[in-house]
Design an enzyme around this catalytic site. Structure first.
Site, PDB file in Angstrom:
ATOM      1  N   ASN A  10       0.884  -1.165   0.000  1.00  0.00           N
ATOM      2  CA  ASN A  10       0.000   0.000   0.000  1.00  0.00           C
ATOM      3  C   ASN A  10       0.922   1.215   0.000  1.00  0.00           C
ATOM      4  OD1 ASN A  10      -1.771   2.081   0.522  1.00  0.00           O
ATOM      5  ND2 ASN A  10      -2.243   1.439   2.619  1.00  0.00           N
ATOM      6  N   TRP A  11       1.020   1.846  -1.165  1.00  0.00           N
ATOM      7  CA  TRP A  11       1.970   2.964  -1.293  1.00  0.00           C
ATOM      8  C   TRP A  11       1.499   4.233  -0.600  1.00  0.00           C
ATOM      9  CZ3 TRP A  11       4.470   3.204  -6.887  1.00  0.00           C
ATOM     10  CH2 TRP A  11       5.171   2.013  -7.107  1.00  0.00           C
ATOM     11  N   LYS A  12       0.192   4.298  -0.298  1.00  0.00           N
ATOM     12  CA  LYS A  12      -0.393   5.515   0.300  1.00  0.00           C
ATOM     13  C   LYS A  12      -0.115   6.724  -0.612  1.00  0.00           C
ATOM     14  CE  LYS A  12      -0.002   3.286   4.724  1.00  0.00           C
ATOM     15  NZ  LYS A  12      -0.030   3.380   6.168  1.00  0.00           N
ATOM     16  N   HIS A  95      -9.585   1.720   4.195  1.00  0.00           N
ATOM     17  CA  HIS A  95      -8.354   1.830   4.990  1.00  0.00           C
ATOM     18  C   HIS A  95      -8.603   2.789   6.154  1.00  0.00           C
ATOM     19  CE1 HIS A  95      -4.275   2.794   6.189  1.00  0.00           C
ATOM     20  NE2 HIS A  95      -3.911   1.666   5.618  1.00  0.00           N
ATOM     21  N   GLU A  97      -6.918   5.097   7.355  1.00  0.00           N
ATOM     22  CA  GLU A  97      -6.583   6.498   7.068  1.00  0.00           C
ATOM     23  C   GLU A  97      -7.726   7.172   6.308  1.00  0.00           C
ATOM     24  OE1 GLU A  97      -2.808   5.662   5.258  1.00  0.00           O
ATOM     25  OE2 GLU A  97      -2.033   5.082   7.216  1.00  0.00           O
ATOM     26  N   GLU A 167      -6.008  -4.724  10.095  1.00  0.00           N
ATOM     27  CA  GLU A 167      -4.934  -3.781  10.398  1.00  0.00           C
ATOM     28  C   GLU A 167      -5.233  -3.016  11.680  1.00  0.00           C
ATOM     29  OE1 GLU A 167      -2.678  -2.573   6.556  1.00  0.00           O
ATOM     30  OE2 GLU A 167      -4.422  -1.280   6.761  1.00  0.00           O
ATOM     31  N   GLY A 173       2.163   2.085  10.741  1.00  0.00           N
ATOM     32  CA  GLY A 173       3.171   3.141  10.656  1.00  0.00           C
ATOM     33  C   GLY A 173       3.870   3.450  11.962  1.00  0.00           C
ATOM     34  N   SER A 213       2.852  -2.338  10.189  1.00  0.00           N
ATOM     35  CA  SER A 213       4.293  -2.450  10.444  1.00  0.00           C
ATOM     36  C   SER A 213       4.875  -3.824  10.105  1.00  0.00           C
ATOM     37  CB  SER A 213       4.615  -2.083  11.901  1.00  0.00           C
ATOM     38  OG  SER A 213       4.267  -0.730  12.153  1.00  0.00           O
ATOM     39  N   GLY A 234       2.662  -1.261   4.245  1.00  0.00           N
ATOM     40  CA  GLY A 234       2.799   0.147   3.903  1.00  0.00           C
ATOM     41  C   GLY A 234       4.256   0.519   3.689  1.00  0.00           C
ATOM     42  N   GLY A 235       4.872   1.079   4.713  1.00  0.00           N
ATOM     43  CA  GLY A 235       6.238   1.592   4.626  1.00  0.00           C
ATOM     44  C   GLY A 235       7.227   0.670   3.934  1.00  0.00           C
TER      45      GLY A 235
HETATM   46  P1  PGA Z   1       2.585   0.153   7.581  1.00  0.00           P
HETATM   47  O1  PGA Z   1       1.170   0.432   6.876  1.00  0.00           O
HETATM   48  O2  PGA Z   1       3.075  -1.178   7.043  1.00  0.00           O
HETATM   49  O3  PGA Z   1       3.455   1.292   7.173  1.00  0.00           O
HETATM   50  O4  PGA Z   1       2.336   0.088   9.042  1.00  0.00           O
HETATM   51  C1  PGA Z   1       0.257  -0.603   6.658  1.00  0.00           C
HETATM   52  C2  PGA Z   1      -1.007  -0.056   6.037  1.00  0.00           C
HETATM   53  O5  PGA Z   1      -1.455   1.037   6.421  1.00  0.00           O
HETATM   54  O6  PGA Z   1      -1.587  -0.696   5.148  1.00  0.00           O
END
Ligand code: PGA
Length: 250
Positions: A10-12, A95, A97, A167, A173, A213, A234-235
């Protein structure tokens, strides 16, 4: 039959179109693994260039969001037909966010899930509890509610092909991965909830990811759990480390 793992990035809101092409080219050899499904969910403007860069590889390009109407006066939104025409097969929906910053609710997630299925796009449906909810001991109740609403009016045949991403918000994050036991407990409860809503066959078929994470160190233990069918990353999906996550068995 064993479920096939699905590992999605997930590049966000990261990477411009030219940066997206460079990243796909960099990661392409690293994420080669025909034993798992590999998906890069990228910003809308990156979808077409990323798709072109990924051509001939095992990488599938997905979207991070989609609207639930067909077309019309919805300035700034992306329709399901636009994604289908671009060749998109997966879309992340709900998601945390988007729920926090863009007023996404269980109800809008459900509308989007139904629309995605109508257009043959596989939804990656996100759910997860906050730290307060975990401390209050209502994690499972909360997740069951999110799942029940997200799957309203979804048929068993559709549900079988869905992907759910568990999640925990406190793990996103933060570098604080849930333990494999914590993640398994909730993913197992999600599968039990799907069995209640549909039947055992649907529960056995649906794929449930863990996200929050995930890194190359934590992936092997998480993905070895019986109800965890991969991850939403994500990251670490923006780095060569994603190759180690995809190849977690090696
Ligand atoms: P993260 O993000 O791996 O950076 O914690 C995961 C996500 O939000 O899908």
């Amino acid at each position: 039959m064993a479920r096939r793992k699905i590992i999605a990035g997930n590049w966000k809101m990261n990477k411009t179109p030219s940066e997206a092409v460079a990243l796909v080219n960099e990661l392409k050899p690293l994420v080669a693994n025909d034993d798992v499904d590999v998906v890069f969910c990228v910003p809308a403007i990156d979808i077409i260039p990323a798709m072109q860069a990924a051509k001939g590889s095992n990488i599938c390009i997905g979207a991070e969001n989609m609207y639930y109407e067909e077309s019309g006066a919805y300035t700034g939104e992306i329709s399901p037909a636009m994604l289908v025409d671009a060749g998109v097969k997966y879309v992340v929906l709900g998601h945390s966010e988007r729920r926090e910053y863009f007023a996404e609710t269980d109800e809008t997630v459900n509308k989007k899930v139904l629309k995605a299925f109508e257009h043959g796009i596989t939804p990656i449906i996100c759910c997860g509890e906050s730290l307060t909810q975990r401390e209050q001991g209502i994690t499972i109740d909360w997740i069951r509610m999110q799942i029940k609403i997200a799957f309203l009016n979804v048929t068993a045949e559709q549900a079988k092909t869905a992907v759910i991403a568990y999640e925990p918000i406190w793990a996103i994050g933060t570098g604080k991965t849930a333990t494999a036991e914590q993640a398994q407990e909730v993913c197992g409860a999600i599968r039990a909830c799907i069995a209640e809503l549909y039947d055992e066959a649907t529960a056995e078929a649906i794929r449930i990811q863990y996200g929050g994470s995930v890194n190359a160190k934590t992936a092997p233990e998480l993905f070895a759990k019986p109800d965890i069918d991969g991850g939403l990353v994500g990251g670490a999906s923006l780095k060569p480390e994603f190759g180690d996550i995809v190849n977690y068995k090696k």
